[in-house]
Design a protein around this motif. Sequence first.
Motif, PDB file in Angstrom:
ATOM      1  N   VAL B  22       0.595  -1.291  -0.095  1.00 21.54           N
ATOM      2  CA  VAL B  22       0.063   0.107  -0.131  1.00 21.54           C
ATOM      3  C   VAL B  22       1.015   1.262   0.038  1.00 21.54           C
ATOM      4  O   VAL B  22       0.834   2.292  -0.685  1.00 21.54           O
ATOM      5  CB  VAL B  22      -0.951  -0.016   1.154  1.00 21.54           C
ATOM      6  N   ILE B  26       1.018   3.817  -2.998  1.00 22.33           N
ATOM      7  CA  ILE B  26       0.253   5.435  -3.203  1.00 22.33           C
ATOM      8  C   ILE B  26       1.371   6.264  -3.381  1.00 22.33           C
ATOM      9  O   ILE B  26       1.301   7.040  -4.108  1.00 22.33           O
ATOM     10  CB  ILE B  26      -0.729   5.776  -1.725  1.00 22.33           C
ATOM     11  N   ASP B 119      -3.973  15.779  -3.023  1.00 27.14           N
ATOM     12  CA  ASP B 119      -5.682  15.261  -2.258  1.00 27.14           C
ATOM     13  C   ASP B 119      -6.398  14.861  -3.282  1.00 27.14           C
ATOM     14  O   ASP B 119      -7.432  13.888  -2.876  1.00 27.14           O
ATOM     15  CB  ASP B 119      -6.165  16.552  -1.591  1.00 27.14           C
ATOM     16  N   LEU B 122      -4.526  10.986  -3.536  1.00 28.82           N
ATOM     17  CA  LEU B 122      -5.357  10.362  -2.221  1.00 28.82           C
ATOM     18  C   LEU B 122      -6.223   9.718  -2.238  1.00 28.82           C
ATOM     19  O   LEU B 122      -6.270   8.375  -2.392  1.00 28.82           O
ATOM     20  CB  LEU B 122      -4.603  11.117  -1.142  1.00 28.82           C
ATOM     21  N   SER B 123      -7.467  10.700  -2.525  1.00 27.71           N
ATOM     22  CA  SER B 123      -8.273  10.521  -2.746  1.00 27.71           C
ATOM     23  C   SER B 123      -9.768   9.483  -3.621  1.00 27.71           C
ATOM     24  O   SER B 123      -9.603   8.866  -3.428  1.00 27.71           O
ATOM     25  CB  SER B 123      -9.814  11.931  -3.180  1.00 27.71           C
ATOM     26  N   HIS B 124      -8.438   9.372  -5.205  1.00 25.74           N
ATOM     27  CA  HIS B 124      -8.535   8.514  -6.021  1.00 25.74           C
ATOM     28  C   HIS B 124      -7.849   6.930  -5.328  1.00 25.74           C
ATOM     29  O   HIS B 124      -8.690   5.763  -5.751  1.00 25.74           O
ATOM     30  CB  HIS B 124      -8.336   8.702  -7.626  1.00 25.74           C
ATOM     31  N   CYS B 125      -6.868   6.953  -4.608  1.00 28.31           N
ATOM     32  CA  CYS B 125      -6.257   6.082  -4.262  1.00 28.31           C
ATOM     33  C   CYS B 125      -7.099   5.189  -2.923  1.00 28.31           C
ATOM     34  O   CYS B 125      -7.609   3.899  -3.322  1.00 28.31           O
ATOM     35  CB  CYS B 125      -5.311   5.825  -3.524  1.00 28.31           C
ATOM     36  N   LEU B 126      -7.579   6.674  -2.256  1.00 27.85           N
ATOM     37  CA  LEU B 126      -8.631   5.535  -1.235  1.00 27.85           C
ATOM     38  C   LEU B 126      -9.991   5.101  -1.790  1.00 27.85           C
ATOM     39  O   LEU B 126     -10.717   4.821  -0.473  1.00 27.85           O
ATOM     40  CB  LEU B 126      -8.659   6.191   0.279  1.00 27.85           C
ATOM     41  N   ASP B 127     -10.636   5.293  -3.106  1.00 26.61           N
ATOM     42  CA  ASP B 127     -12.117   4.672  -3.502  1.00 26.61           C
ATOM     43  C   ASP B 127     -12.571   3.976  -2.947  1.00 26.61           C
ATOM     44  O   ASP B 127     -13.255   3.967  -2.327  1.00 26.61           O
ATOM     45  CB  ASP B 127     -11.940   5.716  -4.881  1.00 26.61           C
ATOM     46  N   PRO B 128     -11.079   2.555  -2.936  1.00 23.19           N
ATOM     47  CA  PRO B 128     -11.716   1.322  -2.841  1.00 23.19           C
ATOM     48  C   PRO B 128     -12.046   1.545  -1.141  1.00 23.19           C
ATOM     49  O   PRO B 128     -13.317  -0.136  -1.225  1.00 23.19           O
ATOM     50  CB  PRO B 128     -10.923   0.382  -3.018  1.00 23.19           C
ATOM     51  N   LEU B 129     -11.772   1.892  -0.703  1.00 21.12           N
ATOM     52  CA  LEU B 129     -12.436   2.062   0.768  1.00 21.12           C
ATOM     53  C   LEU B 129     -13.236   2.298   0.962  1.00 21.12           C
ATOM     54  O   LEU B 129     -14.012   4.175   0.798  1.00 21.12           O
ATOM     55  CB  LEU B 129     -11.280   1.907   1.878  1.00 21.12           C
ATOM     56  N   GLU B 131     -16.511   4.011   3.355  1.00 26.72           N
ATOM     57  CA  GLU B 131     -16.296   5.103   4.192  1.00 26.72           C
ATOM     58  C   GLU B 131     -16.423   3.908   5.971  1.00 26.72           C
ATOM     59  O   GLU B 131     -15.105   4.235   6.362  1.00 26.72           O
ATOM     60  CB  GLU B 131     -18.009   6.243   5.262  1.00 26.72           C
ATOM     61  N   ASP B 133     -15.201   0.829   6.062  1.00 22.72           N
ATOM     62  CA  ASP B 133     -13.887   0.391   6.110  1.00 22.72           C
ATOM     63  C   ASP B 133     -13.120   1.523   6.324  1.00 22.72           C
ATOM     64  O   ASP B 133     -11.725   0.654   7.042  1.00 22.72           O
ATOM     65  CB  ASP B 133     -13.369  -0.194   4.504  1.00 22.72           C
ATOM     66  N   LEU B 134     -12.755   2.751   5.777  1.00 26.31           N
ATOM     67  CA  LEU B 134     -11.454   3.330   6.065  1.00 26.31           C
ATOM     68  C   LEU B 134     -11.161   3.915   7.711  1.00 26.31           C
ATOM     69  O   LEU B 134     -10.303   4.123   8.285  1.00 26.31           O
ATOM     70  CB  LEU B 134     -12.192   4.939   5.322  1.00 26.31           C
ATOM     71  N   ALA B 137      -9.672   0.848   9.299  1.00 27.81           N
ATOM     72  CA  ALA B 137      -8.490   1.257   8.724  1.00 27.81           C
ATOM     73  C   ALA B 137      -7.508   2.004   9.602  1.00 27.81           C
ATOM     74  O   ALA B 137      -6.687   1.801  10.333  1.00 27.81           O
ATOM     75  CB  ALA B 137      -8.098   1.261   7.587  1.00 27.81           C
TER      76      ALA B 137
END
Lengths: 152, 152
Positions: B22, B26, B119, B122-129, B131, B133-134, B137
């Motif tokens: 990860v 990222i 930003d 990063l937002s695009h990277c964390l799209d798969p998570l 709310e 899940d995020l 984590a």
Amino acid sequence: MSDAGDSRRQDERRFWLYVLDVHAEIYGRLNRAMKAETDISVTKFDALAQLYRYPDGLTMSALSEALRVTNGNVSGLVARLEKDGLAERTMSEQDRRSFTARLTPEGRERFERALAVHDRVLSHCLDPLTEPDLAEALGSLRRLNAGLKITG
Amino acid sequence: MSDAGDSRRQDERRFWLYVLDVHAEIYGRLNRAMKAETDISVTKFDALAQLYRYPDGLTMSALSEALRVTNGNVSGLVARLEKDGLAERTMSEQDRRSFTARLTPEGRERFERALAVHDRVLSHCLDPLTEPDLAEALGSLRRLNAGLKITG
DNA sequence: TTGACTTATTTTACATATAAAATTAATTTC
DNA sequence: GAAATTAATTTTATATGTAAAATAAGTCAA
């Protein structure tokens, strides 16, 4: 005018800061302990681990892919491993452009000792995580990782 | 002869591999996007972020602590930022050993643009998570981070 | 077979990181 | 106040990483 998007962004930034902190702290501890106890850096350890998995060796390109670093980087890295007596490079008979890197017996031995140090230090680092915590973190990271591979 | 300890160790190794994956994925995406769109690397971005938080500037030592890198590293880093016109160094009046680094107006401006890119990527990277899940984590990483600071 | 790709690797120039030595200035101790 | 110590920073040597150019060997089409 704060909305749900702002809070999501805050969480994303916090998440990333924690990843950076955790990575830097654990990586640093692993690196210091392994260098001190076995004179093998994490970078070299990672390379040795790949070569350990493939006793017949890996071409420079395959090693570079496995380690997710550039070819140029692997050139220097394997040269340093050779100088340390941990790996060796032999030219392919079929294709004279290609070189196969593999562990020396000493490389195998040193890697096994380094692995023990690695596991010990990693265990100590992750002590603060209870079993459910670890399982939970593993799950989120697994999902994120899978997602990253898809979204490209 | 496998027991609970073995499975714990397996989970610890898997956790660390996911953190490495990860982080690398990222970090690489952030670095490539920011270099391409703003000509500012993640390393420089991190330094600019600290200087942005402290408009009166930071001593070289303070910056080095904030970034968790060695003094020698910060010497070169700030020199490169100066060459880029993003930061400047002024000698302290009180202590002639000490230098204060601060952003130039251009540095402030360029940082703000880089932050937007940061930003967005990063937002695009964390799209798969999702709310939840995020949040999950975030919780595990926060506990691990707190634990790491205690166990030393 | 020769000329144009493609492939495997290394080299080069540079950025980023560490540890350890050197430098220079401030502080303490006697 | 001179000598020893401490503190802030830089320098040096080295490791690790990238991107891009160079090298050299294989492949393929005309």
